[in-house]
Design a protein around this motif. Structure first.
Motif, PDB file in Angstrom:
ATOM      1  N   GLU A 176       3.542  -4.174   3.261  1.00  0.00           N
ATOM      2  CA  GLU A 176       4.604  -3.271   3.687  1.00  0.00           C
ATOM      3  C   GLU A 176       5.921  -3.542   2.963  1.00  0.00           C
ATOM      4  O   GLU A 176       6.651  -2.615   2.617  1.00  0.00           O
ATOM      5  CB  GLU A 176       4.801  -3.382   5.195  1.00  0.00           C
ATOM      6  CG  GLU A 176       5.703  -2.313   5.787  1.00  0.00           C
ATOM      7  CD  GLU A 176       5.715  -2.352   7.301  1.00  0.00           C
ATOM      8  OE1 GLU A 176       5.725  -1.273   7.921  1.00  0.00           O
ATOM      9  OE2 GLU A 176       5.712  -3.466   7.874  1.00  0.00           O
ATOM     10  N   ASP A 177       6.224  -4.810   2.712  1.00  0.00           N
ATOM     11  CA  ASP A 177       7.471  -5.128   2.029  1.00  0.00           C
ATOM     12  C   ASP A 177       7.519  -4.529   0.627  1.00  0.00           C
ATOM     13  O   ASP A 177       8.567  -4.087   0.163  1.00  0.00           O
ATOM     14  CB  ASP A 177       7.670  -6.642   1.951  1.00  0.00           C
ATOM     15  CG  ASP A 177       8.009  -7.246   3.309  1.00  0.00           C
ATOM     16  OD1 ASP A 177       8.822  -6.642   4.030  1.00  0.00           O
ATOM     17  OD2 ASP A 177       7.449  -8.309   3.645  1.00  0.00           O
ATOM     18  N   TYR A 180       8.314  -0.890   0.973  1.00  0.00           N
ATOM     19  CA  TYR A 180       9.745  -0.720   1.219  1.00  0.00           C
ATOM     20  C   TYR A 180      10.516  -0.753  -0.103  1.00  0.00           C
ATOM     21  O   TYR A 180      11.408   0.068  -0.346  1.00  0.00           O
ATOM     22  CB  TYR A 180      10.274  -1.846   2.107  1.00  0.00           C
ATOM     23  CG  TYR A 180       9.883  -1.790   3.557  1.00  0.00           C
ATOM     24  CD1 TYR A 180       9.756  -0.580   4.239  1.00  0.00           C
ATOM     25  CD2 TYR A 180       9.657  -2.969   4.274  1.00  0.00           C
ATOM     26  CE1 TYR A 180       9.407  -0.548   5.582  1.00  0.00           C
ATOM     27  CE2 TYR A 180       9.318  -2.945   5.620  1.00  0.00           C
ATOM     28  CZ  TYR A 180       9.187  -1.734   6.269  1.00  0.00           C
ATOM     29  OH  TYR A 180       8.849  -1.703   7.594  1.00  0.00           O
ATOM     30  N   TYR A 184      12.607   2.664  -1.179  1.00  0.00           N
ATOM     31  CA  TYR A 184      14.055   2.685  -0.980  1.00  0.00           C
ATOM     32  C   TYR A 184      14.858   2.102  -2.135  1.00  0.00           C
ATOM     33  O   TYR A 184      16.070   1.917  -2.002  1.00  0.00           O
ATOM     34  CB  TYR A 184      14.402   1.922   0.301  1.00  0.00           C
ATOM     35  CG  TYR A 184      13.810   2.506   1.556  1.00  0.00           C
ATOM     36  CD1 TYR A 184      14.021   3.840   1.907  1.00  0.00           C
ATOM     37  CD2 TYR A 184      13.035   1.717   2.417  1.00  0.00           C
ATOM     38  CE1 TYR A 184      13.477   4.376   3.072  1.00  0.00           C
ATOM     39  CE2 TYR A 184      12.498   2.240   3.584  1.00  0.00           C
ATOM     40  CZ  TYR A 184      12.720   3.573   3.899  1.00  0.00           C
ATOM     41  OH  TYR A 184      12.184   4.097   5.056  1.00  0.00           O
ATOM     42  N   ASP A 204      14.519  -1.274  10.707  1.00  0.00           N
ATOM     43  CA  ASP A 204      14.914  -1.078   9.311  1.00  0.00           C
ATOM     44  C   ASP A 204      15.469  -2.343   8.677  1.00  0.00           C
ATOM     45  O   ASP A 204      15.656  -2.385   7.454  1.00  0.00           O
ATOM     46  CB  ASP A 204      15.959   0.038   9.209  1.00  0.00           C
ATOM     47  CG  ASP A 204      15.407   1.381   9.641  1.00  0.00           C
ATOM     48  OD1 ASP A 204      14.247   1.671   9.306  1.00  0.00           O
ATOM     49  OD2 ASP A 204      16.133   2.138  10.318  1.00  0.00           O
ATOM     50  N   ALA A 207      13.116  -3.777   6.106  1.00  0.00           N
ATOM     51  CA  ALA A 207      13.127  -2.981   4.882  1.00  0.00           C
ATOM     52  C   ALA A 207      14.363  -3.290   4.051  1.00  0.00           C
ATOM     53  O   ALA A 207      14.299  -3.393   2.816  1.00  0.00           O
ATOM     54  CB  ALA A 207      13.065  -1.492   5.223  1.00  0.00           C
TER      55      ALA A 207
END
Length: 250
Positions: A176-177, A180, A184, A204, A207
Protein backbone atom coordinates in the motif's frame (compact mmCIF):
# COMPACT_ATOMS: atom_id res chain seq x y z
CA UNK A 1 -4.45 -2.55 -24.94
CA UNK A 2 -2.00 -5.09 -23.50
CA UNK A 3 1.72 -4.67 -22.93
CA UNK A 4 4.10 -7.43 -21.94
CA UNK A 5 7.37 -7.34 -20.02
CA UNK A 6 9.95 -8.01 -22.73
CA UNK A 7 11.98 -10.99 -21.50
CA UNK A 8 15.20 -9.66 -23.01
CA UNK A 9 15.03 -6.32 -21.21
CA UNK A 10 16.11 -7.16 -17.66
CA UNK A 11 17.99 -10.02 -15.76
CA UNK A 12 20.79 -10.03 -13.11
CA UNK A 13 22.90 -6.91 -12.61
CA UNK A 14 26.53 -6.99 -13.67
CA UNK A 15 29.24 -7.40 -11.04
CA UNK A 16 30.48 -3.88 -11.70
CA UNK A 17 27.08 -2.33 -11.09
CA UNK A 18 26.61 -4.48 -7.99
CA UNK A 19 29.83 -3.04 -6.58
CA UNK A 20 28.87 0.54 -7.38
CA UNK A 21 25.35 0.19 -6.01
CA UNK A 22 26.07 -2.16 -3.11
CA UNK A 23 23.37 -2.15 -0.46
CA UNK A 24 24.37 -0.68 2.88
CA UNK A 25 22.39 -3.18 4.91
CA UNK A 26 19.14 -5.10 4.87
CA UNK A 27 17.81 -3.42 8.04
CA UNK A 28 17.33 0.00 6.42
CA UNK A 29 13.74 1.24 6.74
CA UNK A 30 11.87 2.70 3.79
CA UNK A 31 11.09 5.85 5.77
CA UNK A 32 14.64 6.58 6.97
CA UNK A 33 15.84 9.98 5.82
CA UNK A 34 17.48 9.92 2.37
CA UNK A 35 21.24 10.28 2.22
CA UNK A 36 21.91 10.46 -1.53
CA UNK A 37 21.02 14.16 -1.68
CA UNK A 38 22.64 15.51 1.49
CA UNK A 39 25.16 17.66 -0.42
CA UNK A 40 22.70 19.10 -2.93
CA UNK A 41 21.49 22.69 -2.85
CA UNK A 42 17.72 22.18 -2.94
CA UNK A 43 16.86 25.86 -3.18
CA UNK A 44 17.15 25.68 -6.97
CA UNK A 45 14.48 23.01 -7.38
CA UNK A 46 10.83 23.77 -8.20
CA UNK A 47 11.47 27.52 -8.59
CA UNK A 48 8.74 28.02 -11.17
CA UNK A 49 8.30 31.76 -10.84
CA UNK A 50 11.97 32.42 -11.60
CA UNK A 51 12.32 29.74 -14.26
CA UNK A 52 13.47 30.84 -17.70
CA UNK A 53 11.54 29.83 -20.79
CA UNK A 54 13.97 26.99 -21.48
CA UNK A 55 13.36 25.45 -18.05
CA UNK A 56 9.61 25.87 -18.35
CA UNK A 57 9.69 24.19 -21.75
CA UNK A 58 11.78 21.36 -20.36
CA UNK A 59 9.30 20.82 -17.54
CA UNK A 60 6.49 20.68 -20.09
CA UNK A 61 8.31 18.25 -22.36
CA UNK A 62 10.37 16.49 -19.69
CA UNK A 63 11.92 13.11 -20.39
CA UNK A 64 11.19 10.40 -17.85
CA UNK A 65 13.80 9.95 -15.10
CA UNK A 66 12.70 6.60 -13.73
CA UNK A 67 16.08 4.89 -13.57
CA UNK A 68 17.62 7.86 -11.76
CA UNK A 69 14.85 7.73 -9.17
CA UNK A 70 15.08 3.98 -8.67
CA UNK A 71 18.87 4.08 -8.44
CA UNK A 72 18.82 6.85 -5.84
CA UNK A 73 16.43 4.76 -3.75
CA UNK A 74 18.63 1.70 -4.19
CA UNK A 75 21.77 3.60 -3.17
CA UNK A 76 20.06 4.39 0.12
CA UNK A 77 19.33 0.68 0.59
CA UNK A 78 15.58 1.12 0.67
CA UNK A 79 13.45 -2.03 0.14
CA UNK A 80 12.93 -3.52 -3.28
CA UNK A 81 9.27 -2.50 -3.46
CA UNK A 82 10.27 1.15 -3.04
CA UNK A 83 12.89 0.82 -5.76
CA UNK A 84 10.17 -0.56 -8.03
CA UNK A 85 7.87 2.32 -7.12
CA UNK A 86 10.62 4.68 -8.25
CA UNK A 87 11.14 2.71 -11.44
CA UNK A 88 7.49 2.83 -12.53
CA UNK A 89 6.01 5.91 -10.88
CA UNK A 90 5.82 7.97 -14.08
CA UNK A 91 4.70 5.21 -16.46
CA UNK A 92 1.22 6.69 -16.32
CA UNK A 93 2.55 9.20 -18.84
CA UNK A 94 1.73 6.52 -21.41
CA UNK A 95 -1.61 8.30 -21.35
CA UNK A 96 -0.04 10.77 -23.74
CA UNK A 97 0.01 8.11 -26.47
CA UNK A 98 -3.40 6.68 -25.57
CA UNK A 99 -5.44 9.53 -27.01
CA UNK A 100 -5.04 12.22 -24.36
CA UNK A 101 -5.94 15.76 -25.36
CA UNK A 102 -2.52 17.12 -24.52
CA UNK A 103 0.00 17.57 -21.72
CA UNK A 104 -2.62 19.09 -19.43
CA UNK A 105 -4.41 15.81 -18.71
CA UNK A 106 -1.20 13.80 -18.22
CA UNK A 107 1.44 15.82 -16.33
CA UNK A 108 1.59 18.63 -13.82
CA UNK A 109 0.81 18.98 -10.14
CA UNK A 110 -2.48 17.38 -9.10
CA UNK A 111 -5.15 19.00 -6.94
CA UNK A 112 -8.63 18.37 -5.59
CA UNK A 113 -11.60 19.15 -7.84
CA UNK A 114 -15.16 19.65 -6.64
CA UNK A 115 -14.24 22.34 -4.13
CA UNK A 116 -12.37 25.65 -4.01
CA UNK A 117 -9.03 25.62 -5.82
CA UNK A 118 -6.31 25.88 -3.20
CA UNK A 119 -4.06 28.91 -3.32
CA UNK A 120 -1.18 26.47 -2.84
CA UNK A 121 -1.62 25.09 -6.37
CA UNK A 122 1.16 26.23 -8.68
CA UNK A 123 0.01 29.11 -10.91
CA UNK A 124 -3.18 29.35 -8.90
CA UNK A 125 -4.16 32.56 -10.67
CA UNK A 126 -4.77 30.67 -13.90
CA UNK A 127 -7.92 29.12 -12.41
CA UNK A 128 -9.71 32.44 -12.66
CA UNK A 129 -10.94 31.45 -16.12
CA UNK A 130 -12.24 28.08 -14.91
CA UNK A 131 -16.04 28.09 -14.41
CA UNK A 132 -15.64 26.06 -11.21
CA UNK A 133 -13.97 29.11 -9.62
CA UNK A 134 -17.32 30.90 -9.72
CA UNK A 135 -19.67 27.97 -9.16
CA UNK A 136 -21.82 28.38 -6.01
CA UNK A 137 -20.83 24.91 -4.79
CA UNK A 138 -17.46 24.10 -6.35
CA UNK A 139 -15.98 27.43 -5.28
CA UNK A 140 -16.61 26.82 -1.57
CA UNK A 141 -14.08 25.42 0.87
CA UNK A 142 -15.72 22.00 1.16
CA UNK A 143 -17.57 21.94 -2.14
CA UNK A 144 -19.23 18.55 -2.61
CA UNK A 145 -17.31 16.97 0.30
CA UNK A 146 -17.77 16.52 4.03
CA UNK A 147 -15.18 17.77 6.54
CA UNK A 148 -12.30 15.30 6.98
CA UNK A 149 -13.86 12.81 4.60
CA UNK A 150 -10.43 11.44 3.64
CA UNK A 151 -8.52 11.46 0.37
CA UNK A 152 -10.09 8.17 -0.69
CA UNK A 153 -13.36 10.06 -0.93
CA UNK A 154 -12.24 13.08 -2.94
CA UNK A 155 -11.61 13.40 -6.66
CA UNK A 156 -8.21 14.55 -7.84
CA UNK A 157 -7.44 16.17 -11.16
CA UNK A 158 -6.77 13.48 -13.76
CA UNK A 159 -3.19 12.73 -14.66
CA UNK A 160 -0.50 10.10 -14.86
CA UNK A 161 -0.45 9.50 -11.08
CA UNK A 162 -4.10 8.55 -10.79
CA UNK A 163 -4.06 6.53 -14.00
CA UNK A 164 -1.08 4.39 -12.99
CA UNK A 165 -2.50 3.87 -9.51
CA UNK A 166 -5.68 2.36 -10.94
CA UNK A 167 -3.67 0.20 -13.34
CA UNK A 168 -1.43 -1.23 -10.64
CA UNK A 169 -3.63 -1.51 -7.56
CA UNK A 170 -5.09 -4.78 -8.88
CA UNK A 171 -2.25 -5.81 -11.18
CA UNK A 172 0.78 -5.82 -8.92
CA UNK A 173 1.88 -7.07 -5.53
CA UNK A 174 3.21 -3.66 -4.52
CA UNK A 175 2.38 -2.80 -0.88
CA UNK A 176 0.00 0.00 0.00
CA UNK A 177 2.81 2.43 0.76
CA UNK A 178 4.15 2.04 -2.79
CA UNK A 179 0.70 2.72 -4.20
CA UNK A 180 0.49 5.87 -2.07
CA UNK A 181 3.81 7.03 -3.50
CA UNK A 182 2.58 6.47 -7.03
CA UNK A 183 -0.88 7.98 -6.57
CA UNK A 184 0.08 11.15 -4.72
CA UNK A 185 3.62 11.99 -5.85
CA UNK A 186 2.42 14.99 -7.91
CA UNK A 187 -0.04 16.14 -5.23
CA UNK A 188 2.34 18.90 -4.12
CA UNK A 189 -0.32 21.24 -2.68
CA UNK A 190 -0.98 18.52 -0.09
CA UNK A 191 2.29 16.77 0.66
CA UNK A 192 4.51 19.86 0.36
CA UNK A 193 2.28 22.85 1.05
CA UNK A 194 -0.06 21.26 3.66
CA UNK A 195 -3.21 22.22 1.77
CA UNK A 196 -6.52 20.32 2.06
CA UNK A 197 -6.10 19.56 5.76
CA UNK A 198 -9.83 20.20 6.12
CA UNK A 199 -10.51 17.18 3.88
CA UNK A 200 -7.93 14.69 5.15
CA UNK A 201 -8.43 12.28 8.02
CA UNK A 202 -6.26 10.14 10.29
CA UNK A 203 -5.98 7.43 7.65
CA UNK A 204 -4.21 9.84 5.31
CA UNK A 205 -1.25 10.30 7.66
CA UNK A 206 0.34 7.05 6.51
CA UNK A 207 -0.01 8.11 2.90
CA UNK A 208 1.57 11.48 3.70
CA UNK A 209 4.56 9.82 5.35
CA UNK A 210 5.05 7.52 2.37
CA UNK A 211 4.88 10.30 -0.23
CA UNK A 212 7.20 12.57 1.72
CA UNK A 213 9.69 9.70 2.02
CA UNK A 214 9.53 9.17 -1.73
CA UNK A 215 9.53 12.80 -2.88
CA UNK A 216 13.27 13.59 -2.45
CA UNK A 217 14.16 10.71 -4.77
CA UNK A 218 11.63 11.81 -7.38
CA UNK A 219 12.67 15.45 -7.25
CA UNK A 220 16.37 15.68 -6.50
CA UNK A 221 17.62 12.66 -8.44
CA UNK A 222 17.03 14.60 -11.67
CA UNK A 223 20.42 16.25 -11.25
CA UNK A 224 22.24 12.91 -11.01
CA UNK A 225 24.34 11.51 -13.80
CA UNK A 226 22.25 9.59 -16.36
CA UNK A 227 21.89 5.91 -15.55
CA UNK A 228 23.08 3.25 -17.99
CA UNK A 229 19.95 1.29 -19.00
CA UNK A 230 21.87 -1.60 -20.56
CA UNK A 231 23.88 -2.29 -17.41
CA UNK A 232 20.85 -1.96 -15.16
CA UNK A 233 18.44 -4.09 -17.18
CA UNK A 234 19.27 -7.43 -15.49
CA UNK A 235 18.76 -6.11 -11.97
CA UNK A 236 15.45 -4.41 -12.67
CA UNK A 237 14.10 -7.30 -14.69
CA UNK A 238 14.32 -9.43 -11.57
CA UNK A 239 12.46 -6.81 -9.54
CA UNK A 240 9.75 -6.42 -12.16
CA UNK A 241 9.20 -10.18 -12.15
CA UNK A 242 8.72 -10.11 -8.37
CA UNK A 243 6.00 -7.48 -8.32
CA UNK A 244 4.17 -7.63 -11.65
CA UNK A 245 2.42 -10.30 -13.70
CA UNK A 246 3.81 -11.18 -17.11
CA UNK A 247 1.02 -9.24 -18.81
CA UNK A 248 -0.40 -5.90 -17.63
CA UNK A 249 -3.60 -4.49 -19.09
CA UNK A 250 -3.46 -0.72 -19.63
Amino acid sequence: MIFTNAPSDLDIVSDAIDEVNKLKGSDCRWDDLPTFDVDKDKTNFRQYEEACDRVKHFYKEQHEHLLQTAEAIRRDAKPEWMQVAGLVHDLGKLLHVFGSEGQWDVVGDTFVVGCKFSEKIIYHETFEGNPDSHDPVYSTEYGVYEPHCGLDNVMLSWGHDEYLYHVLKNQSSLPEDALYMIRYHSFYPWHRENAYQHLTNANDQRALEAVRAFNPYDLYSKSDEPADPEKLKPYYKNLIAKFFPEVIEW
